[in-house]
Design a protein around this motif. Structure first.
Motif, PDB file in Angstrom:
ATOM      1  N   LEU A  23       2.689  -4.764  -8.509  1.00 19.92           N
ATOM      2  CA  LEU A  23       3.370  -4.748  -7.214  1.00 19.92           C
ATOM      3  C   LEU A  23       3.012  -6.011  -6.445  1.00 19.92           C
ATOM      4  CD1 LEU A  23       2.590  -1.030  -6.268  1.00 19.92           C
ATOM      5  CD2 LEU A  23       4.734  -1.929  -7.194  1.00 19.92           C
ATOM      6  N   ARG A  61       0.828  -1.205   0.000  1.00 21.32           N
ATOM      7  CA  ARG A  61       0.000   0.000   0.000  1.00 21.32           C
ATOM      8  C   ARG A  61       0.859   1.251   0.000  1.00 21.32           C
ATOM      9  NH1 ARG A  61      -3.220  -2.847   3.709  1.00 21.32           N
ATOM     10  NH2 ARG A  61      -2.294  -1.649   5.438  1.00 21.32           N
ATOM     11  N   ILE A  68      -0.871   3.505 -12.694  1.00 21.03           N
ATOM     12  CA  ILE A  68      -0.816   2.482 -11.658  1.00 21.03           C
ATOM     13  C   ILE A  68      -1.018   1.081 -12.220  1.00 21.03           C
ATOM     14  CG2 ILE A  68      -3.272   2.520 -11.063  1.00 21.03           C
ATOM     15  CD1 ILE A  68      -0.281   2.363  -8.597  1.00 21.03           C
ATOM     16  N   SER A 111       2.303   1.778  -3.458  1.00 23.29           N
ATOM     17  CA  SER A 111       1.213   2.127  -4.373  1.00 23.29           C
ATOM     18  C   SER A 111       0.796   3.575  -4.183  1.00 23.29           C
ATOM     19  CB  SER A 111       0.019   1.201  -4.135  1.00 23.29           C
ATOM     20  OG  SER A 111      -1.050   1.540  -4.987  1.00 23.29           O
TER      21      SER A 111
END
Length: 489
Positions: free
Chosen positions: A433, A413, A428, A416
């Protein structure tokens, strides 16, 4: 390259659409073709009947005296040309002559209103069946009796003049007689020079005369909607109805549809007064079945479908490639990461020891996060690549413990959010990830694909455009960016 399942689905859907298009349009074309054909048949047949009456009128206009043989030859020629079953010609004095194609013999007809014995009604009622008008005109092969022919024949022919409805200016083109024991007779009437002629047809003979020049045309004769005679395949349906003691109606025949295809009809001659209708018919051609039997059509269709399939597959592969360029594949496996570690840093691989912790100062440092973001931005703007966090520059697995995240989700998180804040949310999806365990230690992987538009790294009030060059990242000037920005257009 593997073809996606979506390509097969698109090809199948396209094939179904093409086939439905062919079926639908062939049905429309078949209907239009049959309609055009019927219109042509009707116009040609109507003109043929008019030409026949014109020839009869010309024959009556010729006042040159003829002997019996010459007159018989003229009448026989008229019968041959018109396809009629009989002809009656009344002279100016009321007497006439009748010629029958079945017997080939000529019979003199006395004045219509002067029967040889008794009244016209008595003569008609007492005449043998084979000598009554219907039988004389073609329903019997016996020699007609001349003495019983004249009163009955003349009487219903004259009476027929009062019951027909004119369907065109001048004389009616075609009329039907009152019903007799011998059946119904149709006739074309011509008048000239005080003489009158009736060209007689049975319903079957009229149909034969109408369609003989049009091998693809069919016709029916009906009275008050009940079919008396039909040609071609419709004659078989009429015969079947008669065997079953049923009446075949014109509405039932023309209103029936046979699957996708049916019957197109057009009225040749009709009369409300007598209920007579002569209708031309055409079955709608099943073009699809004809096309499917044509190898040229099949080859052309196969080539079209192959071309469509190639286009769809090519586009699907291209779209898949573009999707892959924008949306990374599934997470890396441990074997893939070990292979990258052995490969070392380069154009598509970069190692970072931590995500936010500065090992030298011993505390979290924004410059460490910025270095990670620079690597991601450079991969996005070049040809993609993989950034591994928790790995030293020499490829040694260090793990993520120094960063102090509560768990893997917390670390994912965090990175991100950094990407969304400093690179942009629109990029994104170009970054995959995920965290994995290697030698008991956690490694964070950022798999980047080449972006479809330039990616800028925003830091404070500055924006940076970076590209990957070998094992490092390079910030470009505005002029350098302008030069390479065309690849994003």
């Amino acid at each position: 390259m593997r073809i996606p399942k979506t390509a097969y689905a698109v090809i199948a859907a396209t094939l179904c659409i093409v086939l439905l298009f062919i079926v639908f349009n062939t049905a429309i074309v078949a209907r239009l073709v049959s309609g055009v054909a019927v219109d042509y048949f009707v116009d040609a047949a109507r003109q043929s009947l008019r030409d026949t009456r014109t020839q009869m009128t010309a024959m009556l206009s010729d006042s040159t005296p003829l002997d019996d043989n010459a007159e018989s030859e003229i009448l026989r020629e008229m019968l041959r040309v018109s396809g009629a079953t009989g002809i009656v010609v009344f002279n100016t004095d009321g007497s006439g002559v009748y010629l029958d194609t079945l017997t080939g013999r000529k019979a003199r007809v006395p004045a219509p209103l002067a029967p040889q014995s008794g009244t016209a009604e008595q003569t008609e009622n007492t005449a043998p069946a084979q000598s009554r008008p219907g039988a004389i005109a073609g329903n019997s092969t016996e020699q007609p009796a001349a003495e019983s022919l004249s009163p009955a024949l003349a009487r219903w022919l004259r009476a027929g003049l009062d019951t027909s409805l004119e369907v065109a200016p001048g004389l009616p083109l075609l009329e039907i007689s009152p019903e007799t024991d011998g059946g119904r007779l149709l006739y074309i009437l011509a008048q000239a020079a005080g003489r009158t002629a009736f060209l007689l047809y049975t319903p079957e003979a009229l149909i034969g005369s109408v369609v003989q020049h049009f091998p693809h045309a069919e016709a029916v004769v009906s009275v008050n909607g009940i079919i008396l005679a039909a040609s071609g395949g419709f004659s078989q349906e009429l015969e079947k109805a008669r065997q079953e003691e049923k009446q075949l109606t014109l509405k039932a025949l023309t209103g029936r549809r046979e699957g996708t295809y049916g019957i197109t009809s057009e009225t040749l001659v009709s009369s409300k007064a007598t209920g007579l209708a002569v209708t031309m018919l055409a079955r709608e051609v099943n073009l699809l079945s004809m096309l499917l039997r044509d190898t040229r059509f099949l080859m052309a269709t196969a080539a079209l479908l192959a071309a469509l399939a190639a286009i769809i597959i090519g586009y699907t592969l291209y779209a898949g490639k573009m999707r892959k360029a924008y949306r990374p594949n599934k997470p890396l496996s441990s074997q893939q990461v070990r292979r990258l570690l052995r490969q070392g840093e380069g154009d598509h691989v970069e190692f970072k020891s931590t995500l936010r912790f500065n090992l030298k100062s011993g505390k979290n440092d924004k410059s460490i996060e910025l270095a990670v973001l620079k690597g991601i931005t450079a991969f996005l703007n070049t040809a993609g690549g993989t950034l591994l966090v928790g790995v030293s520059d020499e490829g040694e697995v260090l793990g993520m413990d120094p960063d102090g995240f509560r768990n893997d989700d917390h670390a994912l998180r965090h990175i991100s959010n950094l990407v969304a804040e400093h690179i942009g949310i629109r990029h994104i999806n170009a970054i995959s990830l995920h965290a994995l365990t290697l030698d008991g230690k956690t490694v964070l992987a950022a798999v980047c694909r080449q972006a479809t538009e330039p990616a800028f790294l925003r830091h404070k009030d500055d924006e940076m455009f970076l590209v990957r060059q070998g094992p490092g990242n390079r910030q470009l000037s505005f002029s350098e960016f302008w030069h390479i920005s065309r690849k994003f257009r």
